[in-house]
Enzyme design. Structure first.
Site, PDB file in Angstrom:
ATOM      1  CE  LYS A  53      -0.857  12.126   0.592  1.00  0.00           C
ATOM      2  NZ  LYS A  53      -0.480  13.359  -0.146  1.00  0.00           N
ATOM      3  NE  ARG A  73      -0.001   9.203  -5.070  1.00  0.00           N
ATOM      4  CZ  ARG A  73       0.791   9.507  -4.047  1.00  0.00           C
ATOM      5  NH1 ARG A  73       0.974   8.670  -3.054  1.00  0.00           N
ATOM      6  NH2 ARG A  73       1.415  10.667  -4.031  1.00  0.00           N
ATOM      7  NE  ARG A 127       5.432  14.320  -6.572  1.00  0.00           N
ATOM      8  CZ  ARG A 127       6.235  14.869  -5.658  1.00  0.00           C
ATOM      9  NH1 ARG A 127       7.308  15.552  -6.036  1.00  0.00           N
ATOM     10  NH2 ARG A 127       5.965  14.717  -4.392  1.00  0.00           N
TER      11      ARG A 127
END
Ligand code: ADP
Ligand code: ADP
Ligand code: ZN
Length: 213
Positions: A13, A88, A171
């Site tokens: 990203k 998110r 993560r």
């Protein structure tokens, strides 16, 4: 143009955001970069966020939504922006929709960079980031021209504290449980678009520009 880059940690990203900035002349809004700047400045918010980041967990929604609310109000966002690493969670996505509707703007596209988990660990452990401008490089896949020096600003390249094989597991888990549900949210909104993020950096950029043209 109001864009969002979507994908797992390490999907590319930040790397692709740099090319969008150049082409469209709109700012990148990276919540990760904003949080790291707050940590460097040792603000209360930064110190609180650091605990979550070092553990590979998401920072609480209220903190993140506050950051975005302030950032979108800045004048450089008038002609558009590139969201990178936000939202998110579903709560963040809903807050963003409300913020944008209050500003009378809408998202043009959510660009998803699809990269399978097996490739993510290698991407993250080989990542080197610029300590000044946040640009991302990779020791093997996307090396800087000069070792340890940023191509964009000459800043020193460093390894992020959370870029280690242990933290990547948490993560990725956070991504699959908390972030992946946004795929459905933005598909229903009619703005979700998927790209093969496993191709070379320049090929992904070309696919992205084609899809936006
Ligand atoms: P990556 O793309 O490698 O996951 P980021 O720089 O986007 O890295 O994020 C680093 C860390 O900052 C995340 O692991 C998380 O702790 C925190 N963070 C960044 N953006 C958000 C967000 N939108 N919501 C919650 N936490 C965030
Ligand atoms: P994100 O912002 O999604 O966390 P980055 O843009 O920082 O991801 O990319 C993660 C790592 O992978 C960096 O080291 C970057 O140089 C590298 N990378 C980015 N795109 C590609 C690609 N298409 N192929 C191989 N490596 C890539
Ligand atoms: Zn730099």
């Amino acid at each position: 143009m109001n864009l969002m880059l979507f994908g797992a940690p390490g999907a590319g990203k930040g790397t692709q955001a740099k090319f969008l900035i150049e082409k469209y002349n709109i700012p990148q809004i990276s919540t990760g970069d904003i949080l790291r700047a707050a940590i460097a400045d040792k603000t209360d918010m930064g110190m609180e966020a650091k605990k979550f980041m070092d553990a590979g967990q998401l920072v609480p929604d209220s903190t993140i939504i506050g950051i975005i609310k302030d950032r979108l109000a800045e004048s450089d966002c008038k002609n558009g922006f590139i969201l990178d690493g936000f939202p998110r969670t579903l709560a963040q996505a809903e807050a963003l929709s409300e913020l944008m509707s209050n500003m009378n703007i809408s998202l043009d596209k959510v660009i998803s960079l699809n990269v399978p988990d097996e490739l993510i660990v290698g991407r993250i452990t080989g990542r080197r980031v610029c300590s000044k401008c946040g640009a991302s490089f990779h020791v093997e896949f996307n090396p800087s021209k000069k070792e340890d020096e940023c191509d964009y600003c000459g800043g020193e390249l460093i390894i992020r504290k959370d870029d280690n094989a242990e933290t990547v597991i948490s993560r990725l888990e956070a991504y699959h449980t908390q972030t992946a549900p946004l795929i459905d949210f933005y598909t229903k909104m009619g703005v979700f678009m998927e790209l093969d993020g496993t191709k070379d950096v320049s090929e992904v950029t070309a696919d992205m520009f084609n899809a936006l043209a």
